[in-house]
Design an enzyme around this catalytic site. Structure first.
Site, short mmCIF file in Angstrom:
data_model
loop_
_atom_site.label_atom_id
_atom_site.label_comp_id
_atom_site.label_asym_id
_atom_site.label_seq_id
_atom_site.Cartn_x
_atom_site.Cartn_y
_atom_site.Cartn_z
CG ASN A 8 -1.86 1.12 1.31
OD1 ASN A 8 -1.47 2.25 1.05
ND2 ASN A 8 -3.10 0.86 1.68
CG HIS A 11 1.19 5.96 4.90
ND1 HIS A 11 0.11 6.80 5.10
CD2 HIS A 11 0.96 4.87 5.66
CE1 HIS A 11 -0.73 6.23 5.96
NE2 HIS A 11 -0.24 5.06 6.30
CG HIS A 51 -8.32 4.03 0.92
ND1 HIS A 51 -8.53 3.79 2.26
CD2 HIS A 51 -9.54 4.35 0.40
CE1 HIS A 51 -9.82 3.98 2.53
NE2 HIS A 51 -10.45 4.33 1.42
NE ARG A 53 -8.05 6.91 4.11
CZ ARG A 53 -8.83 6.27 4.97
NH1 ARG A 53 -10.06 6.70 5.20
NH2 ARG A 53 -8.39 5.19 5.60
NE ARG A 57 -7.80 11.20 5.63
CZ ARG A 57 -8.43 10.25 6.34
NH1 ARG A 57 -7.76 9.23 6.82
NH2 ARG A 57 -9.71 10.33 6.58
CD GLU A 78 -6.87 -0.36 0.85
OE1 GLU A 78 -6.88 0.75 1.41
OE2 GLU A 78 -6.16 -1.29 1.22
CB THR A 109 -9.88 1.45 6.99
OG1 THR A 109 -9.43 2.14 5.84
CG2 THR A 109 -11.23 0.85 6.73
CD GLU A 159 -7.40 -6.26 2.57
OE1 GLU A 159 -7.37 -6.14 1.34
OE2 GLU A 159 -6.81 -5.48 3.35
CG HIS A 198 -6.04 -2.04 9.26
ND1 HIS A 198 -6.29 -0.91 8.52
CD2 HIS A 198 -5.91 -1.63 10.53
CE1 HIS A 198 -6.34 0.13 9.33
NE2 HIS A 198 -6.10 -0.27 10.55
N1 PXP Z 1 -6.15 -3.11 3.80
C1 PXP Z 1 -7.13 -2.17 3.90
C2 PXP Z 1 -8.49 -2.51 3.42
C3 PXP Z 1 -6.85 -0.88 4.42
O1 PXP Z 1 -7.84 0.03 4.49
C4 PXP Z 1 -5.54 -0.58 4.82
C5 PXP Z 1 -5.23 0.79 5.32
O2 PXP Z 1 -5.34 1.70 4.27
C6 PXP Z 1 -4.56 -1.58 4.67
C7 PXP Z 1 -4.89 -2.84 4.19
C8 PXP Z 1 -3.13 -1.33 5.05
O3 PXP Z 1 -3.05 -1.13 6.43
P1 PXP Z 1 -1.65 -0.72 7.07
O4 PXP Z 1 -1.28 0.61 6.52
O5 PXP Z 1 -1.96 -0.71 8.54
O6 PXP Z 1 -0.66 -1.78 6.69
#
Ligand code: PXP
Length: 253
Positions: A8, A11, A51, A53, A57, A78, A109, A159, A198
């Protein structure tokens, strides 16, 4: 089948927006989340997750289109179930769409999608995504009712939300792990395919070896946090090694 790693890259965009949200045309803009995605792929990521959003953001609309064009693996978008985000998803046509709950005030989330309460709104969204050739995943807590509802909605994947497990301490820890194990077993027997994500990090990810049927982990924060110190290629490669240790179904789990 080896456990896939979806990285992901939200960030990378968070960092960019921290400086350039008010100056999106600046020639100085950095870092580029698309560049981060390409580095992650080169280091072994099996897919890129982002994601979009509602409040934009971090990831912006343009990032999603550029990611789809640029990456060589697969894009997992996402998304909350809103009309404007759905319209973008149908245009971009990511390989996967993971439907998540969305609340403007959440930092990330927090809980899983409520497939029972939102069933009526989810049905047409899932249908439209699938009609556009997009594989649908539903981000849910490991709750039997939610898993049955996800199967009933005709999603290919769920998921499993690993946040409660990742945050659990003491006696709550084995309890939360067992919920994931039981949830995955139920989902597998309901014909669902299973990803998880997550709050996963370099310390807790091997605990998921006990959870059956997993195909893909989506991990962001821990990889980006480590990347600050080791660089993104090493951070992705280290997580990929941990994913590689997941017991392979063909070896008789
Ligand atoms: N999966 C989903 C559905 C999420 O919403 C997120 C956070 O955006 C993640 C995975 C990744 O989570 P983390 O950043 O805590 O690894």
């Amino acid at each position: 089948m080896p456990l896939r790693l979806g990285v992901n890259i939200d960030h990378a965009a968070t960092l960019r927006q921290a400086r350039y949200a008010r100056d999106p045309e600046s020639a100085l803009i950095e870092p580029d989340p698309v560049a981060a995605a390409l580095v992650a792929e080169k280091a072994g990521a099996d897919g890129i997750t982002a994601h979009l959003r509602e409040d934009r953001r971090h990831i912006q609309d343009r990032d999603i289109f550029r990611l789809k064009e640029a990456i060589g693996t697969k894009l997992n978008l996402e998304m909350g179930n809103s009309a404007d985000i759905l319209a973008i998803a149908l245009k971009v046509r990511p390989h996967d769409a993971c439907l998540v709950p969305e609340n403007r005030h959440e930092v990330t989330t927090e809980g899983g999608l409520d497939c029972l309460a939102h069933r009526a709104a989810l049905v047409p969204t899932i249908r439209q995504l699938q009609e556009h050739g997009i594989v649908v995943s539903l981000f849910i807590d490991p709750e039997p009712d939610q898993i049955r509802a996800a199967a009933d909605l005709g999603a290919e994947y769920i998921e499993l939300h690993t946040g409660a497990f990742a945050n659990a301490v003491g006696d709550a820890r084995p309890h939360e792990l067992q919920r994931l194990i039981d949830g995955a077993a139920l989902a597998g027997s309901s014909g669902l395919r299973i990803n998880a994500g997550h709050g996963l990090n370099y310390d807790n990810v091997r605990e998921l070896d006990a959870v059956p049927h997993l195909e893909e982990l989506n991990i962001g924060h821990a990889i980006m946090a480590r990347a600050l110190f080791t660089g993104l290629p090493a951070a992705v490669a280290a997580m990929k090694i941990l994913c590689g240790a997941y017991p392979d179904g063909s070896r008789g789990r």
